[in-house]
Design an enzyme around this catalytic site. Structure first.
Site, mmCIF file in Angstrom:
data_model
loop_
_atom_site.group_PDB
_atom_site.id
_atom_site.type_symbol
_atom_site.label_atom_id
_atom_site.label_comp_id
_atom_site.label_asym_id
_atom_site.label_seq_id
_atom_site.Cartn_x
_atom_site.Cartn_y
_atom_site.Cartn_z
ATOM 1 C CG ASN A 140 -1.671 1.183 1.258
ATOM 2 O OD1 ASN A 140 -2.577 1.453 0.855
ATOM 3 N ND2 ASN A 140 -1.027 1.966 2.184
ATOM 4 C CE LYS A 179 -0.310 3.505 -6.680
ATOM 5 N NZ LYS A 179 0.022 2.826 -5.445
ATOM 6 C CE1 TYR A 200 0.421 7.228 -6.918
ATOM 7 C CE2 TYR A 200 -1.422 7.563 -8.412
ATOM 8 C CZ TYR A 200 -0.733 7.188 -7.103
ATOM 9 O OH TYR A 200 -1.717 6.806 -6.171
#
Length: 338
Positions: free
Chosen positions: A134, A203, A199
């Site tokens: 996470n 991801k 990002y």
């Protein structure tokens, strides 16, 4: 400090989205009165949650503990930009869990030191069963303004950090022939988002890792899935109107994560968007495409001529693996034998 470029909707735009959802509510799977099902429990399972000092990670850790798991609460305690460190964030969550009668230990290592995080789980509880990757940071800039450090730090935390923790746990999951791994992807990776090239890359890369580990882990009882969550956390604070932010509670993501970490979950290699009390499964879709004669080759002009048909999704297919992905290409080769 890097400017954050999460797509910030105006309240009016969000109202329009909510209204559209209301008009099409018949298309949603609304459970209504749910029937009773077997309780989802993780009694004595050992769960590592990275980035668990606040936000989504904290919510995950608390719910895992409430369902009987022993939790390693990992958090470096840095800022959303990856700066600084503090032991207090992880300790606070551990204290919350213990005050509620649960079992947890704090870990303050960077996810780049994944082996140390797993080692603490083994030293404290003798095993590891579930890994929830996470931890994350933001270094948002347009690609034109992005420098190498913005790219590398996001990669190191999201991709390399998730790799390091999962790789350290993997032999133990294989040996016990049971394990669950959850990666945290993002809609910024699935769909793209302005100012988040680094990002988004990281991801969606984690979903590629999810797919491959799901294949490799299945025969060893290891199931691997990914979520693309939307929650009201310090990463999104100030970017979403307060009225909506307050409703996007991290706790509305964690039930899916706990289910994916449980014995009841038997799916693997899957990706779910989740937030605001809603969960949806995401899959790849591909057009049937257009086949040219491979014996003769084809020209850019022929591509242009067939462009509309190449992108026509009528009768689209949904490949589940690399072999299925080759079916249309192999059929085209068979159509034109040597």
């Amino acid at each position: 400090m890097a400017r954050r470029y999460y797509q910030a909707f105006s309240l009016r735009e969000l109202d329009c989205l909510l209204a559209a959802g209301g008009r099409h509510s018949a298309d949603l799977n609304l459970p209504g009165a749910l029937g009773m099902s077997e309780p989802v429990l993780l009694q004595d399972r050992v769960v590592i949650v990275t980035g668990a000092g606040g936000g989504l990670g904290r919510a995950h850790a608390l719910l895992f503990a409430a369902r009987g798991a022993k939790v390693v609460v990992n958090d470096l305690g840095g800022s959303t930009h990856g700066e600084g460190a503090s032991a207090s964030a992880a300790y606070r969550v551990v204290q919350e869990i213990r005050a509620a009668g649960g079992s947890a230990v704090a870990n303050h290592d960077s996810v780049s030191q994944g082996a140390r995080i797993v080692e603490q789980a083994l030293d404290s509880y003798g095993r590891v069963d579930v890994v929830v990757n996470n931890a994350g940071i933001l270094r948002d800039k347009t690609f034109h303004k992005m420098d190498d450090s913005d790219w590398e730090q996001v990669y190191q935390v999201h991709v390399e950090g998730a790799y390091k923790v999962t790789r350290a746990a993997w032999p133990h999951l294989r040996e016990q022939n049971w394990g669950r791994v959850i990666f945290t992807a993002s809609t910024s990776g699935i769909y793209g988002n302005f100012g988040q090239a680094n990002y988004g890359m990281a991801k969606l890369g984690l979903y590629g890792l999810t797919r491959t580990l799901a294949i490799e882990g299945r025969k060893h009882g290891i199931l691997v899935n990914a979520i693309a969550p939307t929650g009201g956390t310090r990463m999104t604070e100030g970017l979403i109107p307060p009225q909506v932010f307050e409703r996007l509670k991290p706790e509305l993501v964690s039930p899916l994560v706990v289910y994916l970490g449980s014995e009841q979950c038997q799916g693997s290699g899957e990706l779910f968007e989740v937030g605001g009390g809603w969960i949806g499964k995401v899959r790849w879709e591909r057009s049937l495409g257009v086949g040219f004669d491979p014996r003769e080759g084809f020209t850019p002009e022929q591509v242009a001529q067939q462009w509309e048909h190449i992108g026509d999704f009528e009768g689209a297919v949904h490949p589940q693996d690399s072999l299925q992905a080759l079916q249309q290409m192999m059929a085209n080769l068979q159509k034109y034998p040597l």
